[in-house]
Design an enzyme around this catalytic site. Structure first.
Site, PDB file in Angstrom:
ATOM      1  N   HIS A   1      -7.965   4.303   5.928  1.00 53.86           N
ATOM      2  CA  HIS A   1      -7.375   4.515   5.252  1.00 53.86           C
ATOM      3  C   HIS A   1      -6.803   5.285   4.454  1.00 53.86           C
ATOM      4  CE1 HIS A   1      -5.460   1.769   1.904  1.00 53.86           C
ATOM      5  NE2 HIS A   1      -6.299   1.960   1.565  1.00 53.86           N
TER       6      HIS A   1
ATOM      7  N   HIS B   1      -4.923 -10.701  -1.251  1.00 53.63           N
ATOM      8  CA  HIS B   1      -5.549 -10.096  -0.397  1.00 53.63           C
ATOM      9  C   HIS B   1      -6.344 -10.873  -0.327  1.00 53.63           C
ATOM     10  CE1 HIS B   1      -3.874  -6.331  -0.619  1.00 53.63           C
ATOM     11  NE2 HIS B   1      -3.172  -5.961   0.597  1.00 53.63           N
TER      12      HIS B   1
ATOM     13  N   ASN C   1       0.274   3.350  11.331  1.00 57.50           N
ATOM     14  CA  ASN C   1      -0.773   4.553  12.161  1.00 57.50           C
ATOM     15  C   ASN C   1      -0.139   2.982  13.407  1.00 57.50           C
ATOM     16  OD1 ASN C   1      -2.016   2.053  10.610  1.00 57.50           O
ATOM     17  ND2 ASN C   1      -2.876   1.757  12.185  1.00 57.50           N
TER      18      ASN C   1
ATOM     19  N   HIS D   1      -3.307   0.412  -4.190  1.00 54.95           N
ATOM     20  CA  HIS D   1      -2.652  -0.948  -4.834  1.00 54.95           C
ATOM     21  C   HIS D   1      -2.840  -0.537  -6.614  1.00 54.95           C
ATOM     22  CE1 HIS D   1      -1.567  -3.420  -1.021  1.00 54.95           C
ATOM     23  NE2 HIS D   1      -2.444  -2.824  -0.865  1.00 54.95           N
TER      24      HIS D   1
ATOM     25  N   ALA E   1       2.068  -1.968   4.342  1.00 53.67           N
ATOM     26  CA  ALA E   1       1.719  -1.220   5.403  1.00 53.67           C
ATOM     27  C   ALA E   1       1.322  -1.981   7.023  1.00 53.67           C
ATOM     28  CB  ALA E   1       0.586  -0.151   4.868  1.00 53.67           C
TER      29      ALA E   1
ATOM     30  N   MET F   1      -2.992  -7.237   6.894  1.00 51.31           N
ATOM     31  CA  MET F   1      -3.518  -7.814   6.230  1.00 51.31           C
ATOM     32  C   MET F   1      -3.084  -9.129   4.532  1.00 51.31           C
ATOM     33  SD  MET F   1      -7.337  -5.229   6.359  1.00 51.31           S
ATOM     34  CE  MET F   1      -7.342  -4.205   7.661  1.00 51.31           C
ATOM     35  N   SER F   2      -1.692  -9.018   5.259  1.00 52.47           N
ATOM     36  CA  SER F   2      -0.787  -9.808   4.013  1.00 52.47           C
ATOM     37  C   SER F   2       0.157 -10.096   3.958  1.00 52.47           C
ATOM     38  CB  SER F   2      -0.307  -8.469   3.032  1.00 52.47           C
ATOM     39  OG  SER F   2       0.476  -7.660   3.555  1.00 52.47           O
TER      40      SER F   2
ATOM     41  N   TYR G   1      -9.144 -10.918   2.002  1.00 53.79           N
ATOM     42  CA  TYR G   1      -9.853  -9.645   1.915  1.00 53.79           C
ATOM     43  C   TYR G   1     -11.200  -9.365   0.745  1.00 53.79           C
ATOM     44  CZ  TYR G   1      -7.574  -5.683   2.134  1.00 53.79           C
ATOM     45  OH  TYR G   1      -6.375  -4.655   1.644  1.00 53.79           O
ATOM     46  N   GLU G   2     -10.302  -9.763  -0.139  1.00 56.61           N
ATOM     47  CA  GLU G   2     -10.508  -9.444  -1.373  1.00 56.61           C
ATOM     48  C   GLU G   2     -11.224 -10.516  -2.162  1.00 56.61           C
ATOM     49  OE1 GLU G   2      -8.004  -7.128  -4.145  1.00 56.61           O
ATOM     50  OE2 GLU G   2      -6.805  -7.783  -2.960  1.00 56.61           O
TER      51      GLU G   2
ATOM     52  N   SER H   1       1.027  -1.191  -0.425  1.00 57.34           N
ATOM     53  CA  SER H   1      -0.009   0.067   0.210  1.00 57.34           C
ATOM     54  C   SER H   1       1.196   0.995  -0.198  1.00 57.34           C
ATOM     55  CB  SER H   1      -0.879  -0.040   1.286  1.00 57.34           C
ATOM     56  OG  SER H   1      -1.728  -0.818   0.966  1.00 57.34           O
TER      57      SER H   1
HETATM   58  N1  HPA Z   1      -4.294  -3.269  10.586  1.00 58.71           N
HETATM   59  C1  HPA Z   1      -4.605  -4.111   9.407  1.00 58.71           C
HETATM   60  N2  HPA Z   1      -3.548  -3.411   8.650  1.00 58.71           N
HETATM   61  C2  HPA Z   1      -3.600  -2.498   9.146  1.00 58.71           C
HETATM   62  C3  HPA Z   1      -3.202  -1.291   9.857  1.00 58.71           C
HETATM   63  C4  HPA Z   1      -3.925  -1.642  10.305  1.00 58.71           C
HETATM   64  O1  HPA Z   1      -3.882  -1.395  12.045  1.00 58.71           O
HETATM   65  N3  HPA Z   1      -2.762  -0.053   9.392  1.00 58.71           N
HETATM   66  C5  HPA Z   1      -2.518  -0.663   7.895  1.00 58.71           C
HETATM   67  N4  HPA Z   1      -2.766  -1.768   7.438  1.00 58.71           N
END
Ligand code: HPA
Length: 265
Positions: free
Chosen positions: A238, A81, A226, A59, A111, A202-203, A83-84, A28
């Site tokens: 996001h 991913h 974050n 992406h 990320a 998530m990856s 989740y896709e 990302s």
């Molecule tokens: N959680 C999950 N995936 C992420 C996060 C998060 O806080 N930040 C960037 N990708």
């Protein structure tokens, strides 16, 4: 399935002749690195027969093959991913293709949210372990993996050395894979943290597992974009993830470049 990987590999090989060098999966907001490669050949994923299509904002969907200081680099801008709606075999297609082409090592980037108050948004984190918090195999507490074939001290040391040379602050920690697409709840973050997680994302973990299966040396770098939910009382978006990734880009790029030099030394 293997047959279709063969076809995809053949397509990419036809366009690039790549059979060695460094593969990089750019996560990302981190795709820019690929735009500076010399003699670049771009291969949109949609042109590769049977290749899946990324659906996530931030992406892009393409391979870029080119040279950094003369070193061959195959960069995957954009990944797939869970989740896709893609299964394990599909999200790992890039790694299987990279392996089949014969590249020498893989740098995975992503990320991630920090679950460790000592690691701040904007920090880079070398992944020194992982755990699978998707519960795809059941409800048990997942183990933390920190050893070969997933993690090699000599490869980790190359990253540490690259960071030191460039005076880049490099955090280290354990990445936990969560299924998404929603960010975690504070309760989940607490739990994963108690199991040893320093970051959530998530990856990446399917990619590490697959690379290790092939014996493809793998290094993972996270941009902490974050604090994970509940670590502070600020809500996360996001947008924040993309913005922080953007701010970290120059530092991240410098570390990648230095690492490529070390890998080729
Ligand atoms: N959680 C999950 N995936 C992420 C996060 C998060 O806080 N930040 C960037 N990708």
């Amino acid at each position: 399935m293997m047959n279709s990987i063969d076809n995809m590999t053949e397509y990419v090989f036809d366009k690039t002749q790549v059979n060695k060098g460094t593969a990089i999966i750019l996560g990302s907001g981190l795709g820019d690195f690929a735009d500076q490669l010399d003699n670049a050949v771009t291969i949109p994923y949609k042109d590769i027969p049977g290749y899946p299509k990324p659906t996530v904002e931030g992406h892009a969907g393409e391979f870029i093959y080119g040279f950094y200081n003369g070193y061959p680099i195959l960069a995957a801008k954009g990944r797939f991913h869970y989740y896709e709606g893609y299964d394990f075999n599909t999200v790992t297609i890039p790694v299987r293709l990279i392996n089949k082409l014969g590249l020498d090592h893989l740098i995975i980037t992503n990320a991630a949210g920090s679950t460790n108050p000592k690691n701040l948004p904007g920090n880079l984190m070398l992944v020194t372990g992982h755990l699978d918090c998707t519960f795809r195999h059941g409800w048990e507490q997942p183990p933390v993996y920190t050893k070969p074939p997933y993690y090699s001290e000599s490869l980790l040391n190359l990253v540490r050395k690259s960071a030191k040379k460039n005076e880049i602050e490099l955090k280290e920690g354990v990445y936990s894979w969560t299924q998404g697409p929603a960010y975690e709840t504070p309760a989940e973050v607490d739990l994963f943290r108690s199991w040893g997680a320093d970051a959530v994302g998530m990856s990446t973990v399917p990619e590490i597992i697959t690379a290790a299966e092939f014996g493809l040396p793998v290094i993972t770098l996270s941009t902490l974009t974050n604090f994970a939910a509940g670590i502070t009382n600020q809500p996360l978006t996001h947008q924040e993830v993309i913005e922080t990734a953007d701010l970290v880009k120059p530092k991240f790029k410098q570390l990648l470049e230095s690492l490529i030099e070390e890998l080729n030394r």
